[in-house]
Design a protein around this motif. Structure first.
Motif, PDB file in Angstrom:
ATOM      1  N   LEU A   1      50.281 -75.191  -0.688  1.00 26.64           N
ATOM      2  CA  LEU A   1      49.874 -76.604  -0.716  1.00 26.64           C
ATOM      3  C   LEU A   1      50.686 -77.478   0.229  1.00 26.64           C
ATOM      4  CD1 LEU A   1      49.410 -77.093  -4.567  1.00 26.64           C
ATOM      5  CD2 LEU A   1      47.595 -77.062  -2.846  1.00 26.64           C
ATOM      6  N   TYR A   2      51.981 -77.142   0.366  1.00 28.41           N
ATOM      7  CA  TYR A   2      52.850 -77.970   1.206  1.00 28.41           C
ATOM      8  C   TYR A   2      52.331 -78.019   2.638  1.00 28.41           C
ATOM      9  CZ  TYR A   2      56.389 -78.183  -2.484  1.00 28.41           C
ATOM     10  OH  TYR A   2      57.056 -78.427  -3.652  1.00 28.41           O
TER      11      TYR A   2
ATOM     12  N   LEU B   1      48.176 -82.934  -7.014  1.00 27.28           N
ATOM     13  CA  LEU B   1      48.261 -81.552  -7.492  1.00 27.28           C
ATOM     14  C   LEU B   1      49.665 -80.994  -7.266  1.00 27.28           C
ATOM     15  CD1 LEU B   1      46.967 -78.992  -8.623  1.00 27.28           C
ATOM     16  CD2 LEU B   1      46.155 -78.460  -6.304  1.00 27.28           C
ATOM     17  N   ILE B   2      50.266 -81.330  -6.121  1.00 27.22           N
ATOM     18  CA  ILE B   2      51.626 -80.875  -5.825  1.00 27.22           C
ATOM     19  C   ILE B   2      52.605 -81.424  -6.853  1.00 27.22           C
ATOM     20  CG2 ILE B   2      53.546 -81.153  -4.190  1.00 27.22           C
ATOM     21  CD1 ILE B   2      51.490 -80.912  -1.920  1.00 27.22           C
TER      22      ILE B   2
ATOM     23  N   LYS C   1      55.356 -78.895 -13.621  1.00 31.87           N
ATOM     24  CA  LYS C   1      55.180 -77.688 -14.452  1.00 31.87           C
ATOM     25  C   LYS C   1      56.227 -76.634 -14.094  1.00 31.87           C
ATOM     26  CE  LYS C   1      51.606 -74.510 -16.100  1.00 31.87           C
ATOM     27  NZ  LYS C   1      50.179 -74.104 -15.978  1.00 31.87           N
ATOM     28  N   LEU C   2      56.491 -76.492 -12.803  1.00 31.54           N
ATOM     29  CA  LEU C   2      57.488 -75.528 -12.347  1.00 31.54           C
ATOM     30  C   LEU C   2      58.883 -75.895 -12.854  1.00 31.54           C
ATOM     31  CD1 LEU C   2      58.067 -73.043 -10.583  1.00 31.54           C
ATOM     32  CD2 LEU C   2      58.295 -74.570  -8.622  1.00 31.54           C
ATOM     33  N   GLN C   3      59.187 -77.169 -12.821  1.00 29.31           N
ATOM     34  CA  GLN C   3      60.484 -77.632 -13.305  1.00 29.31           C
ATOM     35  C   GLN C   3      60.648 -77.321 -14.790  1.00 29.31           C
ATOM     36  OE1 GLN C   3      62.677 -78.795 -11.309  1.00 29.31           O
ATOM     37  NE2 GLN C   3      64.257 -79.659 -12.615  1.00 29.31           N
TER      38      GLN C   3
ATOM     39  N   LEU D   1      53.607 -70.059  -9.293  1.00 32.57           N
ATOM     40  CA  LEU D   1      53.568 -71.498  -8.979  1.00 32.57           C
ATOM     41  C   LEU D   1      54.275 -71.788  -7.663  1.00 32.57           C
ATOM     42  CD1 LEU D   1      54.157 -73.215 -12.439  1.00 32.57           C
ATOM     43  CD2 LEU D   1      52.044 -73.115 -11.121  1.00 32.57           C
ATOM     44  N   GLU D   2      55.373 -71.090  -7.419  1.00 31.76           N
ATOM     45  CA  GLU D   2      56.098 -71.284  -6.156  1.00 31.76           C
ATOM     46  C   GLU D   2      55.226 -70.902  -4.972  1.00 31.76           C
ATOM     47  OE1 GLU D   2      60.797 -70.758  -7.447  1.00 31.76           O
ATOM     48  OE2 GLU D   2      59.653 -69.009  -6.745  1.00 31.76           O
TER      49      GLU D   2
END
Length: 486
Positions: A457-458, A419-420, A426-428, A450-451
């Motif tokens: 998640l991190y 997922l990460i 997607k963020l990129q 998203l960030e």
């Protein structure tokens, strides 16, 4: 008749005088070579003279130094010890250097202290002696606390591009050459570490004084790098700091420094960022066998595969380095065997096999690591992974798990990792669209969302891995106890 007898005698006396004169001239020549640092040229002349006059203390000193300076350490000790017994000043320093080089640090301290004592008696400068004593004390302390580390492979490589041999998994970030990364011709001898998310870099860069300091930058919304930030003291100092590596927690920083706490050249240090104060803790020298009397640097750890790398120029030609691949200890394991010869061997890394755990099979780990970067994910077997349970057990398939709970925790960790990666991709993409978008506000809000999602998640996969590992170990102990009780 008498004239016939005297003639050969006169010739003998003249020949002897000429021989002594020639010998004296050769000795003077050797002294000149010695003072000029041409020890290899002076050595054979001193050797010949000491053969004729073995009790001459100065000759023993000069010849012993020539042997030491040309790498003949074993033979040099005899002559330096003799000169020291006659109180030749420099013999104490060289004997100390000899013992220091051989990791006989207590003996080195004894000689350095004698050297200091004689300097003080002669009212000479003691700065050099004080420095040697301090280094020997630090080295002796490190040797007493040498860590038992499983070094599973080593590779001699070119110094210029050593970092290309670090087979980091994508989750552990990437290493780059400074000049290539920044597209500059400044010839910085440094590396750039970029984290997994791709939004932060740490690197060594030249300072105004032509030294190196550690810098960091963060990626902006428009995909450009922000302003360079110099890491504060106590990370950076008046010494050189270079070759940084940041763990996935974002706070643990490994780097190399030539500062006061280093044994020789670069040593590897670790520090952590205090998130409450925003300050770094005082860096700690990670000790032996990672650090030596030579240059040691660029320690990187792949937390996913539980392996690490560092490089050293110990016993290598000027343009070569040796890379060591090791298994990081969960907790530091100090050698307490009491055998000083064994401790020295571990500290110097005389033979990597001496560090291996009996019965351990490192082949699967090596095969996994050296495939990274050589084949694509699509070519790897489904379910192929490396999950170290402890220093002796590594799982590579889900069927290896005995505990169902541990297996489920591991699967959940892998799902979150996936997922990460998807969220990062997607963020990129959104960041690229933002640069040319008409509706920057809308895309900007998606980026921020998203960030924030990634921040949540991190760290979760690592936490789940730890729980899975603990659960599996507890289950294995339970099974073992059940077998014993039967």
């Amino acid at each position: 008749m008498r004239l016939n007898i005297l003639k050969p005698l006169v010739i003998l006396i003249i020949a002897l005088g000429w021989s002594l004169s020639l010998c004296g001239q050769n000795l003077e020549r050797a002294k000149e070579l010695y003072k000029a640092g041409k020890f290899a040229e002076a050595k054979p002349i001193f050797k010949e003279n000491i053969r004729k006059n073995p009790s001459n203390s100065s000759l023993n000193q000069w010849y012993g130094v020539c042997l030491f300076e040309t790498g003949d350490y074993k033979d040099s000790e005899k002559y330096l010890k003799y000169a020291a017994s006659r109180n030749i000043l420099e013999s104490f320093r060289y004997l100390g250097d000899l013992y220091y080089r051989e990791y006989r640090f207590e003996e080195a301290l004894e000689q350095y202290n004698k050297y200091l004592e004689h300097l003080m008696k002669k009212k000479m400068n003691t700065v050099e002696a004080d420095m040697r004593i301090k280094n020997a004390e630090r080295a002796a302390q490190m040797l007493r606390r040498v860590e038992e580390v499983q070094i599973i492979d080593s590779l001699i490589v070119d110094k210029a591009d050593f970092f290309k041999h670090y087979k980091l998994s994508p989750e552990s970030g990437t290493l780059h050459d400074y000049n290539t990364f920044f597209n500059t011709s400044s010839k910085n001898n440094s590396t750039v570490y970029q984290n997994q998310r791709g939004d932060k870099i740490v690197y060594g860069a030249k300072t105004a004084k032509s030294g190196y300091d550690i810098m960091t930058r963060s990626r902006l919304i428009d995909d450009n790098w922000g302003e360079e930030v110099v890491l504060p003291a106590p990370v950076n100092s008046s010494a050189n700091q270079n070759y940084p590596y940041l763990l996935s927690d974002g706070t643990t920083l490994y780097f190399a420094s030539t500062g006061e706490e280093s044994l020789g050249g670069y040593d590897i240090f670790v520090t952590r960022l205090n998130l409450n104060s925003g300050n770094y803790l005082v860096p700690e020298n990670i000790g032996m066998p990672f650090n030596s009397l030579y240059n040691d640097y660029m320690l990187a750890i792949d937390e996913l595969n539980n392996v690490g790398w560092f490089v050293s120029d110990r016993f290598q030609p000027e343009d070569k380095l040796v890379i060591y691949l090791f298994i990081p200890n969960i907790e530091k394991k100090i050698y307490r065997g009491g055998d000083e010869t064994r401790a020295r061997s571990l500290a110097r890394i005389d033979a990597i096999k001496d560090s291996w755990v009996k019965g351990a099979n490192y082949k699967p780990i090596l095969e996994k690591i050296y495939r990274i970067g050589n084949v694509g994910e699509e070519n790897m077997q489904k379910g192929d992974f490396m999950f170290p349970v402890n220093n002796r057990i590594t799982y590579t398939t889900l069927e290896d798990f005995d505990s169902k709970e541990a297996r489920n925790l591991f699967i959940k960790a892998q799902d979150i990792r996936k997922l990460i990666r998807e969220t990062e991709d997607k963020l990129q993409q959104l960041r690229k669209e933002y640069a040319s978008a008409q509706d920057k506000k809308g895309i900007g809000q998606q980026i921020l969302k998203l960030e924030q999602s990634l921040l949540n998640l991190y760290g979760q996969p690592e936490e789940l891995d730890a729980r899975s590992r603990a659960e599996e170990i507890a289950y294995l102990i339970k099974l073992q106890n059940q077998k014993k009780n039967k």
